[in-house]
Design a protein around this motif. Sequence first.
Motif, short mmCIF file in Angstrom:
data_model
loop_
_atom_site.label_atom_id
_atom_site.label_comp_id
_atom_site.label_asym_id
_atom_site.label_seq_id
_atom_site.Cartn_x
_atom_site.Cartn_y
_atom_site.Cartn_z
N GLY A 185 -7.58 -14.66 15.45
CA GLY A 185 -8.61 -15.68 15.63
C GLY A 185 -8.02 -17.05 15.88
O GLY A 185 -8.75 -18.00 16.18
N GLY A 186 -6.69 -17.16 15.78
CA GLY A 186 -6.04 -18.44 15.97
C GLY A 186 -5.34 -18.59 17.30
O GLY A 186 -4.59 -19.53 17.51
N VAL A 187 -5.61 -17.65 18.21
CA VAL A 187 -4.92 -17.64 19.51
C VAL A 187 -5.92 -17.53 20.65
O VAL A 187 -6.88 -16.76 20.57
N GLU A 188 -5.70 -18.31 21.68
CA GLU A 188 -6.45 -18.17 22.94
C GLU A 188 -5.62 -17.31 23.89
O GLU A 188 -4.39 -17.38 23.90
N ALA A 189 -6.29 -16.50 24.70
CA ALA A 189 -5.61 -15.66 25.69
C ALA A 189 -6.27 -15.85 27.04
O ALA A 189 -7.49 -15.74 27.16
N SER A 190 -5.47 -16.17 28.05
CA SER A 190 -6.00 -16.32 29.40
C SER A 190 -5.29 -15.38 30.36
O SER A 190 -4.10 -15.11 30.22
N PHE A 191 -6.05 -14.87 31.32
CA PHE A 191 -5.55 -13.93 32.32
C PHE A 191 -5.49 -14.60 33.69
O PHE A 191 -6.39 -15.35 34.06
N ARG A 192 -4.45 -14.29 34.42
CA ARG A 192 -4.33 -14.82 35.77
C ARG A 192 -5.37 -14.19 36.70
O ARG A 192 -5.93 -14.86 37.57
N ASP A 193 -5.66 -12.91 36.50
CA ASP A 193 -6.61 -12.20 37.36
C ASP A 193 -8.02 -12.27 36.80
O ASP A 193 -8.24 -12.62 35.64
N GLY A 194 -8.98 -11.90 37.66
CA GLY A 194 -10.36 -11.83 37.23
C GLY A 194 -10.59 -10.62 36.33
O GLY A 194 -9.84 -9.64 36.39
N GLN A 195 -11.63 -10.67 35.54
CA GLN A 195 -11.89 -9.61 34.57
C GLN A 195 -12.11 -8.26 35.23
O GLN A 195 -11.76 -7.22 34.66
N ALA A 196 -12.66 -8.25 36.45
CA ALA A 196 -12.95 -6.98 37.14
C ALA A 196 -11.80 -6.52 38.03
O ALA A 196 -11.90 -5.48 38.69
N ASP A 197 -10.70 -7.27 38.05
CA ASP A 197 -9.57 -6.93 38.92
C ASP A 197 -8.68 -5.87 38.27
O ASP A 197 -8.22 -6.05 37.13
N GLY A 198 -8.41 -4.79 38.98
CA GLY A 198 -7.46 -3.79 38.52
C GLY A 198 -7.70 -3.32 37.10
O GLY A 198 -8.82 -2.95 36.73
N THR A 199 -6.66 -3.38 36.29
CA THR A 199 -6.75 -2.93 34.90
C THR A 199 -6.94 -4.11 33.93
O THR A 199 -6.79 -3.94 32.72
N THR A 200 -7.28 -5.28 34.46
CA THR A 200 -7.39 -6.46 33.60
C THR A 200 -8.37 -6.26 32.45
O THR A 200 -8.10 -6.65 31.31
N GLY A 201 -9.51 -5.63 32.73
CA GLY A 201 -10.51 -5.43 31.69
C GLY A 201 -10.01 -4.54 30.56
O GLY A 201 -10.31 -4.78 29.38
N VAL A 202 -9.23 -3.53 30.90
CA VAL A 202 -8.67 -2.64 29.88
C VAL A 202 -7.67 -3.41 29.02
O VAL A 202 -7.70 -3.33 27.78
N VAL A 203 -6.79 -4.15 29.67
CA VAL A 203 -5.82 -4.95 28.92
C VAL A 203 -6.53 -5.96 28.03
O VAL A 203 -6.16 -6.15 26.87
N ALA A 204 -7.56 -6.58 28.56
CA ALA A 204 -8.29 -7.60 27.80
C ALA A 204 -8.92 -7.03 26.54
O ALA A 204 -8.97 -7.71 25.51
N SER A 205 -9.39 -5.80 26.61
CA SER A 205 -10.00 -5.19 25.42
C SER A 205 -8.98 -5.00 24.32
O SER A 205 -9.27 -5.22 23.13
N VAL A 206 -7.76 -4.63 24.69
CA VAL A 206 -6.69 -4.47 23.69
C VAL A 206 -6.26 -5.83 23.15
O VAL A 206 -6.06 -6.00 21.94
#
Length: 209
Positions: free
Chosen positions: A72-93
């Motif tokens: 809860g003390g960390v922000e996470a940002s992705f270079r790709d969009g949420q629907a791009d490739g496997t980004t959504g799967v990685v984001a869930s983890v």
Amino acid sequence: MKSPPFFDDVPVLRVRDPLADLLGAAEEGGIEYRYRDAVRLAGHSCPTVAGAYRLTALALQALYPHELPQRGGVEASFRDGQADGTTGVVASVVSLLTGAAGEGGFQGLAGQFGRRGLLTFSADQPLDLRFRRRDSGRAVDAMADLRRVPASPEVMPLLKLCLAGEAGPEERLRFQALWQDRVRRILLEHGDDPAVFIIRHVHPHGEVA
């Protein structure tokens, strides 16, 4: 859940979650996450899930070298969009392990413990992921280069047979063994390999250390 034995050999990620402490869900907020938890979340074990689990653990260890990472003390940002490739799967983890959530996340209690908006996408950054501590601003850029742990050449032909419903029992077992062996190699043989799991410290003004 009966899983491959190597799941138990994957390093455990220990974090402290102040919200879990406040609400009595975990003594002193201590929570242990195992690779098995990421598999339960995703519903399967694959290189993407394995890479996301290990990369996030390494990033948190880099951000909190002398203490338990604060969930809860960390922000996470992705270079790709949420629907791009496997980004959504990685984001869930990533969300599971860090507590960072998108717009549907927990909004907090009296201005504290909020998780909403800590997970963002389509960010202007050099690597796939950036993790940033909310308290100090300390940040790391991170990426998993799973191409460095290639699959057996047998995997794709066997997968095609399985998907077409044409694989026999032995072929299905062979495919499963080879598929999970790559996951094992990623997590155990290359779990600390800096060529596979790239972690770069970022200066406060955005320059990469």
